[in-house]
Enzyme design. Structure first.
Site, mmCIF file in Angstrom:
data_model
loop_
_atom_site.group_PDB
_atom_site.id
_atom_site.type_symbol
_atom_site.label_atom_id
_atom_site.label_comp_id
_atom_site.label_asym_id
_atom_site.label_seq_id
_atom_site.Cartn_x
_atom_site.Cartn_y
_atom_site.Cartn_z
ATOM 1 N N GLY B 71 0.822 -1.203 0.000
ATOM 2 C CA GLY B 71 0.000 0.000 0.000
ATOM 3 C C GLY B 71 0.853 1.248 0.000
ATOM 4 C CG LEU B 74 -2.668 9.932 3.036
ATOM 5 C CD1 LEU B 74 -3.655 10.773 3.820
ATOM 6 C CD2 LEU B 74 -1.584 10.824 2.431
ATOM 7 C CB ALA B 75 -1.297 4.166 6.218
ATOM 8 N N GLY B 76 0.783 3.750 4.028
ATOM 9 C CA GLY B 76 1.892 2.968 3.484
ATOM 10 C C GLY B 76 2.972 3.847 2.872
ATOM 11 C CB SER B 315 -16.973 18.385 0.665
ATOM 12 O OG SER B 315 -16.825 18.898 1.968
ATOM 13 N NE ARG B 362 -18.632 12.453 7.489
ATOM 14 C CZ ARG B 362 -17.372 12.281 7.106
ATOM 15 N NH1 ARG B 362 -16.813 11.077 7.161
ATOM 16 N NH2 ARG B 362 -16.677 13.292 6.660
ATOM 17 C CG HIS B 437 -17.127 8.046 2.996
ATOM 18 N ND1 HIS B 437 -16.489 8.454 1.852
ATOM 19 C CD2 HIS B 437 -16.589 8.762 4.003
ATOM 20 C CE1 HIS B 437 -15.612 9.386 2.156
ATOM 21 N NE2 HIS B 437 -15.633 9.576 3.449
ATOM 22 C CD GLU B 461 -10.901 3.242 4.767
ATOM 23 O OE1 GLU B 461 -10.378 4.146 4.100
ATOM 24 O OE2 GLU B 461 -12.041 2.789 4.536
ATOM 25 N NE ARG B 471 -12.984 8.240 8.342
ATOM 26 C CZ ARG B 471 -13.107 9.356 7.625
ATOM 27 N NH1 ARG B 471 -12.663 10.499 8.088
ATOM 28 N NH2 ARG B 471 -13.689 9.328 6.442
#
Ligand SMILES: Cc1cc2nc3c(=O)[nH]c(=O)nc-3n(C[C@H](O)[C@H](O)[C@H](O)COP(=O)(O)OP(=O)(O)OC[C@H]3O[C@@H](n4cnc5c(N)ncnc54)[C@H](O)[C@@H]3O)c2cc1C
Ligand code: SF4
Ligand code: FES
Lengths: 248, 673
Positions: B71, B74-76, B315, B362, B437, B461, B471
């Protein structure tokens, strides 16, 4: 609506390709162009013919994965990405040709899928600011004037789709590269490496087999993010400065 | 809508059973989980203590230690860049043609950080508190506190990389308030925050590729994890261009493969988003936590027909100025909305929640939209028997603010709406409907983000750790970068410090077995040669999940869904049609593997939803609501993380509970009335 599609089929990188004609019917104007190809692929699969390979991922105009030459135009008739093009831009009875990006630096892998790895290698050559994790100063220690921040942002909107290259008669990657030079060059954080960055990125660009820029402007006209031509001016200016400063 | 004739074939019988033994014929309960590796002491000291206690690796030895990272979101991406900078040997994988295209790119709204630049009372503790409360008290306190603690470093890091955040005229960073909180702590880059953050991480990653510390494998899909002698030691990946099935070995493995929302077929995720990486690890021993926690986002563009391939989010900032309504009378639903007089409109959120109005969280906004459509008051084209849409109306805002001001604030979103629907939102009210989502569930991890398989770490995620049952907006980007830049580099170092690990030969039986199983699966998929396309199975699964495990769940519906999914899975393995060959780019084959895994995950999601007989966050059980239809939590029974162990094909899953202990804050019921 009913449409005639002429689509480039090529079994593999080294195979010879050809245009193949397909008919599709009952296409809704609310479909996206890629959903129309999905419908065709379902039909091909049902008939036992291998579906057409094409790239897409986000399907909302931001990842830059999709990209087709549609009747000779990169991303088709609207200023948007292929995935955000909708069938209401076409009319019943239209004949549409669908081809992959054509450029030496983007070899075809299969059908409509090309290899854009050259773009990653251009970024690896210098399209970054060297800031190791953990070494960053407090974010507010360096204010950035809003006009500069806005211009950096404008240039940073590039999604790396490659339409600029596909649209350019010289298959030049200057708009893509100019966007990165402008993004990083407008920011104070980008100054220390500014000269080195432009020199090595341009070297890599040329080594990848992209052509030069002769100011035709097709790139910017095809760009889904409307990156303007003046990023190329900035690139040329930066390159001139870098070379004179270093006497290269 | 639930069917009253729920069938009970296929083993999904309804008899209740005590906690021991087999429950519902579906699962058994195992030992509870305890150790989370968070050190003792006050919450604000835990992370410093953990960092101090974790082992060190001499710079000269790092080159000899290797990490695989699946991945490049952003994380990986952040983890690969940071571990590369530290000098480890990193191999990075993504299925797209470039690491820059990971689905993090699509995030629009922003990223939270407790900088308190607005002096409006924000702090690490408040961000921590808001996140736990927003998650409906179903997240682990220690992890969430750390997330809030490192949030400020993220902004510093991104600015240093050249991420062009929005700025004020004085040149300092701008903030906005987002997602139902009362402070302005969200940093943003117009509607492209995810893109700009990801490009920052991607550029840092490419810098390491050039430096030779990271080797990049694009267009590669991980299809199996290698667990040898009890430790994660590598992966089996398919080169999507040549079709070659490759073995990659390392000392530790990180999965940062994103969420599994595509189990619903239609979602705001990218076409290729999948559960394969985490599901394969689950089958090899990693527990899967809270799989039923799904976030359904209220402001998406409605489905326009059967051809629909994905859904597009707009958004939720639109809810700041737009008003949501449906006609009071079902017979008005086909009318031009502009001709429906004020007194015949039902601004249902403003009516039911007078104090929060259109800005309720949400999950609440989504559920109420479903309710009014189920009543037959939805608008737009019929999809099946119902119209699935409600109006999001800017008429008042246009009167109050002028068209220019609206365009300045929301122009790109309104243009996107027009491009997709062909309708002009400055003239006709927009139509919106909820869509899947984000998935809060994921592989269970401890405080170190390590799964139940030693050496297998999970970030972004793909893990379950920080968002509980719901979240908050702008918190997923924060979590991805926190995990990747600031948490994993320390905790993986601690793991690697226990090395060097014995070199694993390709001939090791666990390596051979992993590779052989992937080869066999690929061959199996290509050899079935049935009548139905992969997409048709995926759509059918999506319908089942949306109907019975979507915005509202009930025991009856979930039992029915489990039977339907089992039947569909059987049919898939008998009747799917995948053309083409194994040794070439074959997109049908890629999809088939992903759908096969979704068909297993879907069942576990339903089992998890069935066992959790309470409503919390995004999980609404019809049987657990207050008199006025609000979610009712049962803290006495369900204040735990449900971590599921794979029981073997055809055998029941095993439930392990991790009790949620709140020491720093007190549990309360949410109220938005
Ligand atoms: C439309 C949209 C808008 C959003 N807006 C916001 C927002 O405003 N603020 C916010 O905080 N959050 C937002 N989110 C949520 C947030 O964007 C994501 O949760 C987050 O970016 C996930 O990051 P990640 O690194 O975990 O995974 P991803 O970015 O999804 O990356 C997954 C990576 O794993 C790779 N991968 C997956 N499977 C495999 C495999 N089997 N083999 C090899 N590679 C694999 C992919 O190639 C990719 O590189 C939004 C989400 C969506 C969909
Ligand atoms: S400059 Fe425009 S056309 Fe070229 S890669 Fe970037 S977004 Fe695509
Ligand atoms: S598929 Fe992502 S931009 Fe088109």
């Amino acid at each position: 609506m009913n449409l005639t599609l002429k689509i480039w089929r090529q079994a593999s990188a080294n195979a010879r390709g050809e245009m193949v004609t397909y008919k599709v019917s009952d296409i809704s104007p609310d479909m996206s162009f890629l959903e129309m190809l999905d419908v065709l692929n379902e039909q091909l699969n049902a008939r036992g013919e291998e579906p057409i390979a094409f790239d897409s991922d986000c399907r909302e105009g931001i990842c830059g994965m999709c990209g087709l030459m549609i009747s000779g135009k990169a991303h088709g008739p609207e200023v948007t990405t292929t995935c955000q093009l909708h069938m209401r831009s076409f009319s019943d009875g239209d004949e549409i040709t669908v081809e992959p990006w054509r450029a030496d630096a983007f070899p075809v892998i299969k059908d409509l899928v090309v290899d854009r790895g050259a773009f990653d290698r251009i970024i690896a050559a210098g399209g970054f600011i060297s800031a190791n994790t953990g070494a960053a100063p407090e974010a507010h220690s360096v204010p950035v004037p809003k006009p500069k921040a806005d211009r950096a942002f404008m240039a940073a909107a590039c999604i790396g789709c490659g339409a600029c290259v596909a649209a350019c008669p010289n298959a030049s990657g200057m708009l893509f590269m100019g966007a990165k030079i402008t993004h990083l060059g407008e920011l104070p954080q980008g100054q220390p490496e500014r000269d080195a960055r432009v020199v090595s990125m341009v070297e890599q660009h040329d080594a990848e087999g992209f052509g030069g820029c002769t100011n035709i402007g097709e790139c910017s006209a095809a760009c889904p993010k409307e990156i303007p031509m003046d990023v190329i001016n900035q690139l040329n200016r930066d390159l001139r400065h870098a070379l004179t400063r270093h006497g290269d | 809508m639930t069917d009253t004739n729920a069938t009970t074939s296929g083993g999904a019988a309804t008899q209740a059973a005590p906690n021991a033994g087999i429950v519902h014929g579906l699962y058994t309960e195992g030992e509870p989980l305890h150790d989370t590796k968070a050190p003792a002491g006050p919450i604000q000291d835990k992370w410093s203590t953990r960092k101090f206690e974790s082992g060190l690796v001499n710079p000269a030895n790092r080159r000899k230690l290797s990490v695989i990272i699946v991945g490049t979101g952003l994380a990986g991406g952040a983890a690969a860049a940071t571990l590369g900078e530290a000098g480890y040997q990193v191999k990075s994988f993504c299925y797209q043609d470039s690491p820059r295209r990971a689905h993090s790119i699509a995030a629009q709204g922003g990223i939270n950080a407790a900088k308190n630049y607005k002096e409006d009372g924000d702090s690490t503790f408040r961000l921590f508190y808001d996140t736990v409360k927003g998650g409906d008290y179903r997240s682990r306190e220690t992890n969430v506190y750390r997330l809030a603690e490192v949030s400020t470093n993220i902004i510093d890091q991104c600015v240093a990389q050249g991420v062009p955040f929005a700025r004020e005229y004085g040149g300092l960073l701008d903030n906005r308030s987002f997602g139902g909180v009362q402070v302005s702590r969200t940093f943003y880059a117009r509607g492209q925050t995810g893109q700009q953050l990801l490009i920052g991480a991607y550029q840092a990653l490419e810098r390491q590729v050039a430096a030779g510390t990271v080797e990049m494998f694009s267009r590669h899909e991980m299809l199996e994890v290698i667990v040898a002698d009890g430790k994660a030691r590598g992966i089996i990946a398919r080169d999507l261009v040549t079709g070659e099935v490759e073995t990659h070995l390392a000392d530790a493995v990180v999965l940062a493969s994103g969420g599994y929302g595509n189990v619903f077929y239609l979602s705001t995720n990218a076409m290729g988003s999948n559960v394969t990486a985490t599901w394969r690890a689950h089958r090899k021993g990693a527990y899967f936590a809270n799989p039923c926690y799904t976030q359904i986002h209220p402001t998406c563009i409605p489905v326009s027909g059967d051809h629909q391939s994905k859904l597009t989010l707009m958004s939720e900032s639109l809810r700041n100025d737009g008003r949501i309504w449906v006609p009071k009378k079902a017979e008005d639903c086909e009318k031009d909305p502009r001709e429906i007089p004020e007194e015949d409109r039902d601004y249902y959120l403003e009516r039911i929640y007078p104090s929060f109005g259109n800005l309720v969280p949400r999950d609440i906004a989504s559920r109420q939209a479903k309710n009014v459509c189920d009543e037959g008051r939805g608008v737009g084209p019929k999809v099946g028997d119902f119209r699935r849409g409600v109006y999001l109306d800017f008429t008042d805002a246009l009167k109050r603010m002028s068209a220019e001001a609206v365009a300045e604030k929301y122009g790109n979103l309104l243009d996107m709406y027009q491009r997709i629907t062909g309708e002009n939102p400055y003239e006709v009210p927009m139509r919106i409907y909820p869509a899947v989502h984000y998935t809060m569930g994921g592989l269970w991890v401890d405080y170190d983000l390590q799964s139940t398989i030693p050496g297998l770490f999970v970030a972004g995620e793909a893990n379950f750790s920080d968002h509980g049952a719901n979240r908050l907006g702008a918190s997923a980007l924060m979590q991805g970068l926190a995990d990747g830049y600031f948490v994993l580099p320390h905790t993986i170092r601690d793991y690697l410090a226990k090395g060097p690990f014995e070199k694993l030969p390709d001939s090791h039986p666990d390596v051979v077995e992993a590779k052989a199983s992937v080869d066999a699966r690929v061959q199996k998929l290509l050899s079935i040669n049935g009548d139905r396309s992969v997409d048709s199975f995926h759509k059918e699964l999506g319908n089942i999940m949306w109907e019975y495990c979507g915005m509202e769940r009930s025991e009856e519906g979930l039992l029915k869904a489990i039977d339907l999914i089992r039947g569909l899975r059987d049919e898939f393995w008998r009747n799917v049609k995948v053309l083409g060959a194994a040794d070439t780019l074959n997109q049908s084959l890629e999809k088939a593997g992903r759908v096969a895994d979704f068909l297993e995950l879907g069942e576990l999601m339903c089992i998890d939803a069935l066992h959790r007989r309470e409503s919390c966050g995004g999980h609404f059980r019809a049987e657990s609501q207050t008199e006025d239809g609000e979610a009712l939590r049962h803290d006495d029974e369900f204040a735990y993380v449900a971590a599921w162990e794979f029981g073997g094909d055809g055998s029941p899953a095993v439930l392990h509970k991790e009790d949620l202990v709140y020491e720093a804050i007190e549990m309360k019921q949410r109220s938005y009335k």
